[in-house]
Design an enzyme around this catalytic site. Structure first.
Site, PDB file in Angstrom:
ATOM      1  N   PRO A  10       0.792  -1.235   0.000  1.00  0.00           N
ATOM      2  CG  PRO A  10      -0.178  -1.138   2.104  1.00  0.00           C
ATOM      3  CD  PRO A  10       0.480  -2.084   1.153  1.00  0.00           C
ATOM      4  CG  ASN A  11      -0.157   4.361   1.341  1.00  0.00           C
ATOM      5  OD1 ASN A  11      -1.131   4.947   0.856  1.00  0.00           O
ATOM      6  ND2 ASN A  11      -0.188   3.809   2.548  1.00  0.00           N
ATOM      7  NE  ARG A  18       4.162   6.719   1.069  1.00  0.00           N
ATOM      8  CZ  ARG A  18       4.392   5.499   1.581  1.00  0.00           C
ATOM      9  NH1 ARG A  18       4.707   4.486   0.794  1.00  0.00           N
ATOM     10  NH2 ARG A  18       4.301   5.300   2.871  1.00  0.00           N
ATOM     11  CE1 TYR A  23       9.355   4.995   2.575  1.00  0.00           C
ATOM     12  CE2 TYR A  23       7.616   6.658   2.513  1.00  0.00           C
ATOM     13  CZ  TYR A  23       8.208   5.564   3.115  1.00  0.00           C
ATOM     14  OH  TYR A  23       7.670   5.037   4.251  1.00  0.00           O
ATOM     15  CG  ASN A  74       8.408  -2.201   0.080  1.00  0.00           C
ATOM     16  OD1 ASN A  74       7.933  -2.265   1.216  1.00  0.00           O
ATOM     17  ND2 ASN A  74       8.969  -1.097  -0.391  1.00  0.00           N
ATOM     18  CB  ALA A  77       1.879   0.334   6.360  1.00  0.00           C
ATOM     19  CD  GLU A  98      10.189  -7.467   5.218  1.00  0.00           C
ATOM     20  OE1 GLU A  98       9.547  -8.487   5.531  1.00  0.00           O
ATOM     21  OE2 GLU A  98      10.428  -6.545   6.020  1.00  0.00           O
ATOM     22  CG  HIS A 100      11.411  -2.300   4.051  1.00  0.00           C
ATOM     23  ND1 HIS A 100      10.043  -2.188   4.014  1.00  0.00           N
ATOM     24  CD2 HIS A 100      11.684  -3.449   4.700  1.00  0.00           C
ATOM     25  CE1 HIS A 100       9.511  -3.235   4.623  1.00  0.00           C
ATOM     26  NE2 HIS A 100      10.490  -4.022   5.049  1.00  0.00           N
ATOM     27  NE  ARG A 107      10.821   6.210   7.790  1.00  0.00           N
ATOM     28  CZ  ARG A 107       9.817   5.976   6.935  1.00  0.00           C
ATOM     29  NH1 ARG A 107       9.870   4.931   6.149  1.00  0.00           N
ATOM     30  NH2 ARG A 107       8.781   6.796   6.898  1.00  0.00           N
TER      31      ARG A 107
END
Ligand code: DQA
Length: 151
Positions: A10-11, A18, A23, A74, A77, A98, A100, A107
């Protein structure tokens, strides 16, 4: 030819707009283009999927894992709380990495926990779009070693 699937959660369709501090300014399309051209040079076939929906991600995993040699995810969230995606990945018969874009350990506290990473062979975080390319390299190395052993 190795077949690798890439799932973005998502996103991530909003990349470029964003939170550029974490990012960067590349859109998902631009990132996918860079990944595709790397894969093409390496003779790897990619199947790329983005979804904002947990169930759709799970269905992609269920329906595609038997057709692929490796998977990169990825979970965005969902990384931090989706036991359902973790279970789908656990049932996957292929190696998973995985990734990111950001370093999730530098963070907010909630981002430092991944419920999905433990069912993957490893995690790559913090290198922007290069995280995906590093993940492809890792899978390539692993899968080619496996093939050599079988022969
Ligand atoms: C992310 C990190 C997650 O914490 C966040 O929710 C994302 C993107 C990354 O690629 O850095 O959406 O997975």
């Amino acid at each position: 030819m190795l077949k690798i699937g890439i799932i973005n959660g998502p996103n991530l369709n909003m990349l470029g707009k964003r939170d550029q501090k974490n990012y960067g300014n590349l859109t998902l399309e631009e990132i996918n283009h860079k990944i595709e051209s790397f894969a093409k040079k390496e003779d790897i076939e990619l199947t790329i999927k983005q979804s904002n929906f947990e169930g759709e991600i799970i269905e992609f995993i269920q329906q595609n894992s038997s057709k692929l040699n490796g998977l990169i995810i990825n979970p965005a969230a969902y990384t931090h709380y989706s036991y359902a995606i973790a279970d789908a990945l656990r049932d996957c018969p292929i190696p998973i990495v995985e990734v990111h874009l950001s370093n999730i350990f530098s963070r907010e506290d909630f981002r430092a926990k991944s419920v999905t990473a433990s069912v993957c062979i490893g995690q790559i975080a913090g290198f922007g779009y290069q995280s995906y390319i590093l993940a492809i390299r890792a899978l390539q190395d692993l899968l080619e070693k496996k093939l050599r052993k079988i022969k």
